[in-house]
Design a protein around this motif. Structure first.
Motif, PDB file in Angstrom:
ATOM      1  N   ARG A 166       0.749  -1.265  -0.002  1.00  0.00           N
ATOM      2  CA  ARG A 166      -0.023   0.103  -0.005  1.00  0.00           C
ATOM      3  C   ARG A 166       0.788   1.217   0.033  1.00  0.00           C
ATOM      4  NH1 ARG A 166      -1.778   4.099   2.308  1.00  0.00           N
ATOM      5  NH2 ARG A 166      -0.211   4.030   3.792  1.00  0.00           N
ATOM      6  N   LYS A 167       1.897   1.396   0.734  1.00  0.00           N
ATOM      7  CA  LYS A 167       2.773   2.401   0.742  1.00  0.00           C
ATOM      8  C   LYS A 167       3.467   2.733  -0.659  1.00  0.00           C
ATOM      9  CE  LYS A 167       5.819   2.511   3.929  1.00  0.00           C
ATOM     10  NZ  LYS A 167       7.016   1.969   4.927  1.00  0.00           N
ATOM     11  N   THR A 168       3.438   1.962  -1.569  1.00  0.00           N
ATOM     12  CA  THR A 168       4.008   2.080  -2.890  1.00  0.00           C
ATOM     13  C   THR A 168       2.817   2.479  -3.936  1.00  0.00           C
ATOM     14  OG1 THR A 168       3.749  -0.211  -3.389  1.00  0.00           O
ATOM     15  CG2 THR A 168       5.861   0.601  -2.587  1.00  0.00           C
ATOM     16  N   GLY A 169       1.526   2.274  -3.571  1.00  0.00           N
ATOM     17  CA  GLY A 169       0.333   2.361  -4.402  1.00  0.00           C
ATOM     18  C   GLY A 169       0.097   1.538  -5.479  1.00  0.00           C
ATOM     19  N   TRP A 170       0.654   0.029  -5.183  1.00  0.00           N
ATOM     20  CA  TRP A 170       0.358  -0.683  -6.014  1.00  0.00           C
ATOM     21  C   TRP A 170      -0.692  -1.624  -5.505  1.00  0.00           C
ATOM     22  CZ3 TRP A 170       1.798  -1.504 -10.921  1.00  0.00           C
ATOM     23  CH2 TRP A 170       2.756  -1.015 -11.449  1.00  0.00           C
ATOM     24  N   LEU A 171      -1.334  -1.431  -4.281  1.00  0.00           N
ATOM     25  CA  LEU A 171      -2.118  -2.674  -3.740  1.00  0.00           C
ATOM     26  C   LEU A 171      -3.555  -2.775  -4.584  1.00  0.00           C
ATOM     27  CD1 LEU A 171      -2.775  -4.232  -1.408  1.00  0.00           C
ATOM     28  CD2 LEU A 171      -3.848  -2.068  -0.224  1.00  0.00           C
ATOM     29  N   PRO A 172      -4.229  -1.622  -5.316  1.00  0.00           N
ATOM     30  CA  PRO A 172      -5.179  -1.907  -6.069  1.00  0.00           C
ATOM     31  C   PRO A 172      -4.901  -3.043  -7.334  1.00  0.00           C
ATOM     32  CG  PRO A 172      -5.248   0.392  -5.423  1.00  0.00           C
ATOM     33  CD  PRO A 172      -3.948  -0.518  -5.214  1.00  0.00           C
ATOM     34  N   TYR A 173      -3.834  -2.810  -7.695  1.00  0.00           N
ATOM     35  CA  TYR A 173      -3.372  -3.519  -9.155  1.00  0.00           C
ATOM     36  C   TYR A 173      -3.349  -4.963  -8.522  1.00  0.00           C
ATOM     37  CZ  TYR A 173      -0.555  -5.466 -12.861  1.00  0.00           C
ATOM     38  OH  TYR A 173      -0.131  -6.173 -13.797  1.00  0.00           O
ATOM     39  N   TYR A 174      -2.513  -5.167  -7.313  1.00  0.00           N
ATOM     40  CA  TYR A 174      -2.310  -6.664  -7.036  1.00  0.00           C
ATOM     41  C   TYR A 174      -3.556  -7.303  -6.272  1.00  0.00           C
ATOM     42  CZ  TYR A 174       2.671  -6.621  -7.887  1.00  0.00           C
ATOM     43  OH  TYR A 174       3.801  -6.815  -8.624  1.00  0.00           O
ATOM     44  N   ALA A 175      -4.200  -6.722  -5.812  1.00  0.00           N
ATOM     45  CA  ALA A 175      -5.334  -6.948  -5.059  1.00  0.00           C
ATOM     46  C   ALA A 175      -6.406  -7.453  -6.040  1.00  0.00           C
ATOM     47  CB  ALA A 175      -6.172  -5.901  -4.235  1.00  0.00           C
ATOM     48  N   MET A 176      -6.472  -6.756  -7.354  1.00  0.00           N
ATOM     49  CA  MET A 176      -7.382  -7.176  -8.384  1.00  0.00           C
ATOM     50  C   MET A 176      -6.896  -8.397  -9.001  1.00  0.00           C
ATOM     51  SD  MET A 176      -7.743  -5.315 -12.302  1.00  0.00           S
ATOM     52  CE  MET A 176      -5.988  -5.783 -12.544  1.00  0.00           C
ATOM     53  N   TRP A 177      -5.655  -8.663  -9.273  1.00  0.00           N
ATOM     54  CA  TRP A 177      -5.091 -10.203  -9.440  1.00  0.00           C
ATOM     55  C   TRP A 177      -5.521 -11.204  -8.520  1.00  0.00           C
ATOM     56  CZ3 TRP A 177      -4.428 -11.407 -14.474  1.00  0.00           C
ATOM     57  CH2 TRP A 177      -4.459 -10.231 -15.299  1.00  0.00           C
ATOM     58  N   TYR A 178      -5.063 -10.902  -7.080  1.00  0.00           N
ATOM     59  CA  TYR A 178      -5.424 -11.942  -6.171  1.00  0.00           C
ATOM     60  C   TYR A 178      -6.953 -12.232  -6.160  1.00  0.00           C
ATOM     61  CZ  TYR A 178      -0.449 -12.398  -4.608  1.00  0.00           C
ATOM     62  OH  TYR A 178       0.904 -12.792  -4.656  1.00  0.00           O
ATOM     63  N   ILE A 179      -7.937 -11.241  -6.187  1.00  0.00           N
ATOM     64  CA  ILE A 179      -9.239 -11.642  -6.136  1.00  0.00           C
ATOM     65  C   ILE A 179      -9.420 -12.488  -7.366  1.00  0.00           C
ATOM     66  CG2 ILE A 179     -11.348 -10.617  -6.328  1.00  0.00           C
ATOM     67  CD1 ILE A 179     -10.223  -8.448  -4.683  1.00  0.00           C
ATOM     68  N   PHE A 180      -9.074 -12.046  -8.612  1.00  0.00           N
ATOM     69  CA  PHE A 180      -9.535 -12.682  -9.563  1.00  0.00           C
ATOM     70  C   PHE A 180      -8.715 -14.246  -9.594  1.00  0.00           C
ATOM     71  CE2 PHE A 180      -8.130 -14.374 -13.875  1.00  0.00           C
ATOM     72  CZ  PHE A 180      -9.240 -14.426 -14.664  1.00  0.00           C
ATOM     73  N   GLY A 181      -7.698 -14.250  -9.059  1.00  0.00           N
ATOM     74  CA  GLY A 181      -7.132 -15.682  -8.599  1.00  0.00           C
ATOM     75  C   GLY A 181      -8.113 -16.678  -7.733  1.00  0.00           C
ATOM     76  N   GLY A 182      -8.407 -15.887  -6.699  1.00  0.00           N
ATOM     77  CA  GLY A 182      -9.259 -16.458  -5.754  1.00  0.00           C
ATOM     78  C   GLY A 182     -10.588 -17.045  -6.348  1.00  0.00           C
ATOM     79  N   LEU A 183     -11.217 -16.151  -7.218  1.00  0.00           N
ATOM     80  CA  LEU A 183     -12.315 -16.501  -7.770  1.00  0.00           C
ATOM     81  C   LEU A 183     -12.290 -17.887  -8.754  1.00  0.00           C
ATOM     82  CD1 LEU A 183     -13.702 -13.117  -8.646  1.00  0.00           C
ATOM     83  CD2 LEU A 183     -14.452 -14.586  -6.890  1.00  0.00           C
ATOM     84  N   VAL A 184     -10.927 -17.981  -9.396  1.00  0.00           N
ATOM     85  CA  VAL A 184     -10.737 -18.974 -10.205  1.00  0.00           C
ATOM     86  C   VAL A 184     -10.456 -20.245  -9.454  1.00  0.00           C
ATOM     87  CG1 VAL A 184      -9.104 -20.233 -11.874  1.00  0.00           C
ATOM     88  CG2 VAL A 184      -9.623 -17.438 -12.115  1.00  0.00           C
ATOM     89  N   LEU A 185      -9.946 -20.159  -8.262  1.00  0.00           N
ATOM     90  CA  LEU A 185      -9.666 -21.289  -7.463  1.00  0.00           C
ATOM     91  C   LEU A 185     -11.189 -21.807  -6.805  1.00  0.00           C
ATOM     92  CD1 LEU A 185      -6.648 -20.560  -5.263  1.00  0.00           C
ATOM     93  CD2 LEU A 185      -6.825 -22.221  -7.215  1.00  0.00           C
ATOM     94  N   LEU A 186     -11.886 -20.694  -6.525  1.00  0.00           N
ATOM     95  CA  LEU A 186     -13.555 -21.036  -6.017  1.00  0.00           C
ATOM     96  C   LEU A 186     -14.119 -21.845  -7.033  1.00  0.00           C
ATOM     97  CD1 LEU A 186     -15.594 -21.021  -3.875  1.00  0.00           C
ATOM     98  CD2 LEU A 186     -16.089 -18.844  -4.976  1.00  0.00           C
ATOM     99  N   VAL A 187     -14.147 -21.565  -8.588  1.00  0.00           N
ATOM    100  CA  VAL A 187     -14.648 -22.229  -9.626  1.00  0.00           C
ATOM    101  C   VAL A 187     -14.218 -23.697  -9.519  1.00  0.00           C
ATOM    102  CG1 VAL A 187     -15.322 -22.115 -11.673  1.00  0.00           C
ATOM    103  CG2 VAL A 187     -15.391 -20.099 -10.687  1.00  0.00           C
ATOM    104  N   MET A 188     -12.679 -23.901  -9.593  1.00  0.00           N
ATOM    105  CA  MET A 188     -12.163 -25.115  -9.746  1.00  0.00           C
ATOM    106  C   MET A 188     -12.436 -25.984  -8.761  1.00  0.00           C
ATOM    107  SD  MET A 188      -8.266 -23.835 -10.986  1.00  0.00           S
ATOM    108  CE  MET A 188      -7.775 -25.246 -11.044  1.00  0.00           C
TER     109      MET A 188
END
Length: 640
Positions: A452-474
């Motif tokens: 968060r201190k670098t400003g990259w949190l939204p970008y990485y959070a988006m990818w991890y949320i997407f990955g979590g949804l893929v795992l949920l479907v699997m």
């Protein structure tokens, strides 16, 4: 002549609104791009609009803006709180880099009136600079490969390959795996000795699922039955290598060679505790037994994994501290050393090591490791290795070797397979899981704070949320179960360590080691597996038959030669029964009774029953026990 402009106004535009361009400069008389036409207020506005055109917002942006404006009007306090949270989570704009790493050993420290100045890292870099030549690295790398090859030859390729056995090698299979009367596991008696070689650390290889022996169930320990008599007689389903360690034939840390002889039937296997291993007893008769001989003709039997580990640790330390190649070369060196150490020494697919399988896994491992470099290592690894070789050596190698030796470090935590069934059954599993979960949550929260201190949190959070949804479907796919192998965990978590902090360095070393261990030791198993693959030899969940003979109607006055036990009829869908007597399959068929005439008097006997379908046995009942005094003990509920 009077000025027609209002008082205090000026016809000249303020100079700060004009920007220099690459194609020309503003002259002193306010001309643009060398033109002779003076600029007026009326000409500035269109020029500025041309320089900074306004783009029309996209439809989703307009919808979101309208909705947020309406929500702000209806719920101003909630909107204000949500806005503050979103702005905080978003971090600084524009994005910022973390401050450069300052080596701990190249600083000035003040203690009260004293000042201590350290320049250890810079001194080491200066002293070892002559040894960082690329040509020296190439020569030493070639020497390492040759030396490592001879090491591996002494480890695995001098002893005859047919003498190698694994830590779980036995003469007898679980349940009815040896068939009727054990004929599929013959010969049961053999006068010719069997010469074998065991790897080191077989005392750590345990049963992952409960195994029934007589009227006892054991799990999460090596399977050793007997060995307490004067001749060290072991039941045929005992792990040979663990039994050899207990009997003192081989060493737990060095493995070794031994010889044994099959002796067939034996009665009353006695338990014992020797050399740090415990065995269980079995008071009945069993058709397969073995005893160790005092000598063996095999040579070159010591397992050299500890020597190889010390050698490779020294090599990796020298790479960080002395040779100091470019960060990318150092990274690939760690990948290769860790992978082949697992393949050839610490956890081979064998024994002996299966080099064809290892080379088939090595290329995909290199491809994934390059992804690790691009996503995370290149942002952190050079920061430490170029400025602080001592600190980087400690931070990276500590986690790296813990991960490479996963089977001796992390795997000892009683949650190795991350399955709910394992965690609930294994002693201390739930407590260990809660502790690990808490520690993991704390580390994740800290890493999120850094991102968060670098400003990259939204970008990485988006990818991890997407990955979590893929795992949920699997995980919801029918007929399959999600299995997070320990090579997959680093692939998921490493991208979140792409910021130069000391904790990120530790994480990266640990995750790289875990990945190499998982790929080299087990291959890249699927993230989705069938229930049968995860179950292994655990109960499969079939219905259980019921004994009609019970403790209330068993007549102890009738001798065994005239005794018969009974069970209930077949349900629909089942075609027969399988009966284990003293852990040996003694009957298959459709009969509803079994005569005890062939059983030996004066010893206990154990009976387990299962239904069969298409010739395959389902789950067996817990054992019903007939004691020598004629007492019948009904089986406990559930499968064995």
């Amino acid at each position: 002549m009077q000025d027609a402009s209002p008082a205090g106004s000026s016809t000249s535009p303020p100079s700060f609104v004009l920007q220099e361009r690459d194609s020309g400069k503003l002259s002193g008389d306010h001309t643009l791009l060398g033109s002779a036409t003076p600029l007026t207020q009326s000409t500035i506005v269109p020029l500025l609009e041309f320089e900074q055109p306004r783009t029309r917002p996209s439809l989703p942006s307009r919808i979101l803006s309208n909705y947020s404006e309406g929500f702000a009007l209806q719920h101003p306090k909630v909107y204000s709180w949500i806005k503050r949270v979103v702005l905080y989570a978003r971090g600084p704009r524009p994005k910022e880099d973390l401050p450069p790493i300052q080596p701990l050993l190249d600083r000035k420290y003040r203690f009260r009136s004293h000042c201590i100045s350290l320049s250890i890292e810079s001194t080491l870099i200066k002293v070892t600079r002559p040894l960082t030549s690329p040509w020296l690295f190439v020569v030493l790398a070639a020497a390492y490969i040759i030396g490592f090859a001879f090491f591996a030859r002494s480890q695995s390729f001098i002893t005859p390959p047919e003498s190698f056995i694994g830590c779980t090698s036995t003469y007898w299979l679980a349940q009815d795996g040896c068939g009727l009367d054990g004929l599929q596991c013959g010969p049961l008696v053999d006068d010719d000795p069997f010469n074998f070689r065991c790897p080191a650390q077989c005392n750590n290889v345990i049963l992952q699922n409960p195994r029934t022996v007589g009227d006892e169930q054991i799990a999460f320990v090596p399977l050793i039955v007997g060995g307490g008599d004067a001749n060290h007689t072991y039941r045929g389903d005992s792990f040979i290598c663990a039994a050899a360690i207990q009997a003192g034939v081989i060493q737990r840390s060095r493995g070794g060679c031994g010889s044994l002889r099959l002796i067939g039937n034996f009665t009353d296997y006695l338990p014992t505790v020797e050399n740090g291993l415990s065995s269980i007893g079995f008071a009945s008769v069993f058709p397969s037994s073995f005893r160790f001989l005092s000598t063996t003709p095999l040579a070159h039997c010591e397992d050299l994994r500890d020597d190889a580990l010390a050698f490779n640790i020294l090599i990796t330390c020298a790479l960080f501290l002395v040779l100091r190649p470019k960060p990318l070369i150092l990274f690939w060196s760690l990948v290769c050393i860790g992978f082949w150490h697992v393949v050839l020494f610490s956890q081979p697919m064998g024994p002996p090591p299966k080099l064809d399988v290892a080379f088939g896994t090595f290329l995909p491992a290199l491809f994934i490791a390059y992804g690790f470099w691009r996503l995370a290592f290149r942002f952190v690894f050079p920061e430490f290795t170029t400025k602080a070789p001592i600190e980087s050596c400690i931070l990276y190698l500590a986690g790296y070797w813990v991960g490479v030796l996963y089977n001796l470090t992390i795997d000892r935590i009683p949650i190795s397979r991350l399955l709910a069934s394992d965690i609930s059954k294994r002693p201390g599993g739930l407590t260990a899981f809660i502790i690990v979960l808490i520690v993991f949550a704390i580390l994740v929260v800290n890493q999120v704070r850094v991102v968060r201190k670098t400003g990259w949190l939204p970008y990485y959070a988006m990818w991890y949320i997407f990955g979590g949804l893929v795992l949920l479907v699997m995980a919801l796919l029918p007929g399959l179960e999600l299995r997070l192998h320990h090579y997959i965990i680093p692939m998921a978590l490493l991208p979140g360590t792409a910021w130069p902090t000391r904790l990120s360095a530790v994480y990266q070393g640990l995750f790289l080691g875990m990945f190499l261990n998982g790929g080299a030791a087990f291959g890249f198993d699927s993230i989705l597996q069938t229930p049968a693959e995860l179950r292994q030899d655990a109960p499969i969940g079939t219905i259980l038959p019921a004994f009609l003979t019970n403790s209330t109607d068993f007549n102890a006055t009738i001798p065994l030669v005239n005794q018969t036990i009974f069970w209930d009829v077949l349900p629909p869908g089942m075609d027969g029964f399988s009966l284990l007597v003293d852990d040996v399959q003694r009957y298959t068929g459709t009969a509803l009774n079994y005569s005890l005439a062939a059983l030996q008097e004066g010893i206990p006997h154990f009976f387990r029953l299962a239904f069969t379908s298409d010739g395959q046995s389902g789950d067996f009942t817990m054992p019903a026990t007939l004691w020598p005094n004629g007492t019948w003990v009904d089986p406990l509920p559930g499968p064995s």
